[in-house]
Scaffold this motif. Structure first.
Motif, PDB file in Angstrom:
ATOM      1  N   TYR A 121       0.649  -1.196   0.082  1.00 14.98           N
ATOM      2  CA  TYR A 121       0.117   0.003   0.078  1.00 14.98           C
ATOM      3  C   TYR A 121       0.919   1.285  -0.040  1.00 14.98           C
ATOM      4  O   TYR A 121       0.449   2.357  -0.638  1.00 14.98           O
ATOM      5  N   ARG A 122       2.034   1.274   0.907  1.00 12.76           N
ATOM      6  CA  ARG A 122       3.053   2.500   0.753  1.00 12.76           C
ATOM      7  C   ARG A 122       3.635   2.453  -0.521  1.00 12.76           C
ATOM      8  O   ARG A 122       3.716   3.678  -1.087  1.00 12.76           O
ATOM      9  N   LEU A 123       3.826   1.498  -1.365  1.00  8.62           N
ATOM     10  CA  LEU A 123       4.406   1.523  -2.824  1.00  8.62           C
ATOM     11  C   LEU A 123       3.486   2.052  -3.744  1.00  8.62           C
ATOM     12  O   LEU A 123       3.711   2.785  -4.296  1.00  8.62           O
ATOM     13  N   THR A 124       2.357   1.625  -3.487  1.00  6.37           N
ATOM     14  CA  THR A 124       1.125   2.238  -4.339  1.00  6.37           C
ATOM     15  C   THR A 124       1.031   3.748  -4.273  1.00  6.37           C
ATOM     16  O   THR A 124       0.721   4.677  -5.028  1.00  6.37           O
ATOM     17  N   ALA A 125       0.999   4.022  -2.910  1.00  6.73           N
ATOM     18  CA  ALA A 125       0.849   5.555  -2.555  1.00  6.73           C
ATOM     19  C   ALA A 125       1.952   6.275  -3.246  1.00  6.73           C
ATOM     20  O   ALA A 125       1.858   7.247  -3.652  1.00  6.73           O
ATOM     21  N   ILE A 182       9.449   4.743   1.590  1.00 13.11           N
ATOM     22  CA  ILE A 182       8.114   4.236   1.912  1.00 13.11           C
ATOM     23  C   ILE A 182       7.907   4.432   3.333  1.00 13.11           C
ATOM     24  O   ILE A 182       6.742   4.252   3.608  1.00 13.11           O
ATOM     25  N   ARG A 183       8.809   4.622   4.284  1.00 11.84           N
ATOM     26  CA  ARG A 183       8.448   4.559   5.549  1.00 11.84           C
ATOM     27  C   ARG A 183       8.469   5.953   6.333  1.00 11.84           C
ATOM     28  O   ARG A 183       8.286   6.172   7.193  1.00 11.84           O
ATOM     29  N   ASP A 194       0.923   8.364   5.362  1.00 11.22           N
ATOM     30  CA  ASP A 194      -0.471   8.986   5.652  1.00 11.22           C
ATOM     31  C   ASP A 194      -1.197   8.686   4.037  1.00 11.22           C
ATOM     32  O   ASP A 194      -2.290   8.507   4.153  1.00 11.22           O
ATOM     33  N   ALA A 195      -0.563   8.838   3.253  1.00 12.48           N
ATOM     34  CA  ALA A 195      -0.910   8.610   1.864  1.00 12.48           C
ATOM     35  C   ALA A 195      -1.418   7.098   1.826  1.00 12.48           C
ATOM     36  O   ALA A 195      -2.624   6.737   1.260  1.00 12.48           O
ATOM     37  N   ALA A 196      -0.841   6.189   2.264  1.00  8.69           N
ATOM     38  CA  ALA A 196      -0.873   4.889   2.105  1.00  8.69           C
ATOM     39  C   ALA A 196      -2.228   4.612   2.872  1.00  8.69           C
ATOM     40  O   ALA A 196      -3.132   3.827   2.390  1.00  8.69           O
ATOM     41  N   SER A 197      -2.384   5.213   4.051  1.00 10.42           N
ATOM     42  CA  SER A 197      -3.759   4.993   4.732  1.00 10.42           C
ATOM     43  C   SER A 197      -5.025   5.399   4.174  1.00 10.42           C
ATOM     44  O   SER A 197      -5.997   4.868   3.941  1.00 10.42           O
ATOM     45  N   ARG A 198      -4.883   6.616   3.404  1.00  7.21           N
ATOM     46  CA  ARG A 198      -6.171   6.928   2.530  1.00  7.21           C
ATOM     47  C   ARG A 198      -6.185   5.863   1.109  1.00  7.21           C
ATOM     48  O   ARG A 198      -6.989   5.779   0.971  1.00  7.21           O
ATOM     49  N   VAL A 199      -5.122   5.706   0.556  1.00  8.62           N
ATOM     50  CA  VAL A 199      -5.264   4.639  -0.667  1.00  8.62           C
ATOM     51  C   VAL A 199      -5.694   3.251   0.130  1.00  8.62           C
ATOM     52  O   VAL A 199      -6.529   2.498  -0.814  1.00  8.62           O
ATOM     53  N   ALA A 200      -5.252   2.701   1.198  1.00 10.88           N
ATOM     54  CA  ALA A 200      -5.705   1.523   1.455  1.00 10.88           C
ATOM     55  C   ALA A 200      -7.388   1.755   1.948  1.00 10.88           C
ATOM     56  O   ALA A 200      -7.913   0.363   2.021  1.00 10.88           O
ATOM     57  N   SER A 201      -7.942   2.601   2.115  1.00  8.68           N
ATOM     58  CA  SER A 201      -9.537   2.753   2.232  1.00  8.68           C
ATOM     59  C   SER A 201     -10.245   2.649   0.859  1.00  8.68           C
ATOM     60  O   SER A 201     -11.665   2.449   1.097  1.00  8.68           O
ATOM     61  N   LEU A 202      -9.596   2.446  -0.224  1.00 11.04           N
ATOM     62  CA  LEU A 202     -10.498   2.423  -1.505  1.00 11.04           C
ATOM     63  C   LEU A 202     -10.412   0.738  -1.964  1.00 11.04           C
ATOM     64  O   LEU A 202      -9.655   0.099  -1.998  1.00 11.04           O
ATOM     65  N   SER A 203     -11.736   0.567  -2.027  1.00 10.64           N
ATOM     66  CA  SER A 203     -12.064  -0.692  -2.529  1.00 10.64           C
ATOM     67  C   SER A 203     -11.241  -1.560  -3.612  1.00 10.64           C
ATOM     68  O   SER A 203     -10.897  -2.951  -3.680  1.00 10.64           O
ATOM     69  N   ASP A 204     -11.312  -0.706  -4.483  1.00 15.52           N
ATOM     70  CA  ASP A 204     -10.727  -1.037  -5.675  1.00 15.52           C
ATOM     71  C   ASP A 204      -9.483  -1.342  -5.744  1.00 15.52           C
ATOM     72  O   ASP A 204      -8.557  -2.489  -6.430  1.00 15.52           O
ATOM     73  N   LYS A 247      -0.704  12.995  17.436  1.00 16.59           N
ATOM     74  CA  LYS A 247      -2.019  13.302  16.688  1.00 16.59           C
ATOM     75  C   LYS A 247      -2.231  12.556  15.427  1.00 16.59           C
ATOM     76  O   LYS A 247      -3.066  12.068  15.024  1.00 16.59           O
ATOM     77  N   GLU A 248      -1.114  12.483  14.641  1.00 17.12           N
ATOM     78  CA  GLU A 248      -0.954  11.694  13.225  1.00 17.12           C
ATOM     79  C   GLU A 248      -1.415  10.320  13.721  1.00 17.12           C
ATOM     80  O   GLU A 248      -2.301   9.508  12.802  1.00 17.12           O
ATOM     81  N   ILE A 249      -0.759   9.616  14.696  1.00 12.76           N
ATOM     82  CA  ILE A 249      -1.058   8.330  14.782  1.00 12.76           C
ATOM     83  C   ILE A 249      -2.586   8.024  15.339  1.00 12.76           C
ATOM     84  O   ILE A 249      -3.283   7.151  14.916  1.00 12.76           O
ATOM     85  N   GLN A 250      -3.130   8.732  16.166  1.00 15.82           N
ATOM     86  CA  GLN A 250      -4.401   8.740  16.622  1.00 15.82           C
ATOM     87  C   GLN A 250      -5.460   9.099  15.274  1.00 15.82           C
ATOM     88  O   GLN A 250      -6.563   8.601  15.225  1.00 15.82           O
ATOM     89  N   ALA A 251      -5.090  10.039  14.354  1.00 13.01           N
ATOM     90  CA  ALA A 251      -5.855  10.300  13.186  1.00 13.01           C
ATOM     91  C   ALA A 251      -5.815   9.098  12.179  1.00 13.01           C
ATOM     92  O   ALA A 251      -6.977   8.664  11.844  1.00 13.01           O
ATOM     93  N   ARG A 252      -4.840   8.342  12.238  1.00 15.87           N
ATOM     94  CA  ARG A 252      -4.723   7.324  11.285  1.00 15.87           C
ATOM     95  C   ARG A 252      -5.412   6.061  11.752  1.00 15.87           C
ATOM     96  O   ARG A 252      -6.131   5.575  11.073  1.00 15.87           O
ATOM     97  N   ASP A 253      -5.165   6.026  13.073  1.00 14.40           N
ATOM     98  CA  ASP A 253      -6.093   4.779  13.746  1.00 14.40           C
ATOM     99  C   ASP A 253      -7.465   4.942  13.413  1.00 14.40           C
ATOM    100  O   ASP A 253      -8.124   4.069  13.172  1.00 14.40           O
ATOM    101  N   ALA A 254      -8.001   6.349  13.653  1.00 13.42           N
ATOM    102  CA  ALA A 254      -9.526   6.548  13.514  1.00 13.42           C
ATOM    103  C   ALA A 254      -9.832   6.125  12.033  1.00 13.42           C
ATOM    104  O   ALA A 254     -10.851   5.727  11.798  1.00 13.42           O
TER     105      ALA A 254
END
Length: 229
Positions: free
Chosen positions: A40-44, A91-92, A98-108, A176-183
């Protein structure tokens, strides 16, 4: 044949130690390793490089399906090549995470990467590290672990990592970033971050890395997946 190969899934939020623990367990057992988060990080990262919008689901799915990726088992951490360029460190970064977390929410995108992940299941066994390994990708895994730690401890660990790498970062901002990503990960409609119904939850907040590895090895032996030490 692959259905008979044992899989240990290790899911959990970012910073819980999944990557390090999964690699050490795989090395101890001589099993294969799947770092699904890296896909997912590589995709992002590929999307960011090619200026693909992070809300353009069809285009991102195409990026995921066509990833030019090579995993090299060199050194303790290994190396990852994207389009023939070493991106192991890139990628780390927090931006890519953060971008990977957004990309990973997409079903396609998740559909595009699903079979690629399942293809890692090869003898003698597989340690699969991610957020939905036990709930979606390997639902039949004989042992599923949900590895977690407090958000404060995960932020502290990340802060220490960045300082050791010479990167100046704010501990409060990281928290704050970790908490937002968790949510975001827990509330997404597709493959949300939750323990599998049959997962063993292990809180690593006050455990050392060797203690966690020993506990997982003992669980594998208890399940008859490896010889008892």
């Amino acid at each position: 044949m692959s259905e008979q190969v044992a899989v240990l899934t290790i899911d959990g939020p970012g910073g819980a130690g999944k990557g390090t623990i999964s690699r050490l367990v795989a090395e101890r057992l001589g099993w294969h390793l799947l770092d699904s988060g890296a896909l997912y990080r590589l995709t992002a990262l590929a999307a960011l490089r090619h200026e693909v919008a992070l809300d353009d689901e069809p285009a991102l799915a195409q990026v995921a399906a066509g990833l030019d990726v090579v995993f090299l088992a060199e050194g303790g951490e290994g190396r990852v090549l994207l389009e023939r360029r070493d991106v192991s460190g890139e990628i780390r970064t927090e931006q890519v995470g953060d971008a990977a977390s957004r990309v990973a929410s997409l079903s396609d995108v998740r559909t595009a990467l699903l079979q690629r992940q399942r293809d890692f299941r090869q003898a003698p066994g597989l340690v699969a590290d991610g957020r939905d390994m036990g709930t979606v990708v390997f639902r039949d895994a004989p042992l599923k672990i949900f590895l977690t730690a407090s958000a404060e401890e995960r932020a502290r660990r990340r802060h220490l990592q960045l300082r050791e790498a010479g990167v100046d970062a704010s501990l409060s901002s990281l928290l704050k970033e970790i908490q937002a990503r968790d949510a975001r990960d827990m509330q997404r409609s597709v493959a949300p971050l939750v323990p599998a119904d049959d997962a063993v939850t292990l809180d690593t907040t006050s455990l050392t890395i060797p203690e966690v590895v020993d506990r997982l090895t003992a669980l594998l032996a208890r399940e008859g997946l490896i010889p008892d030490a």
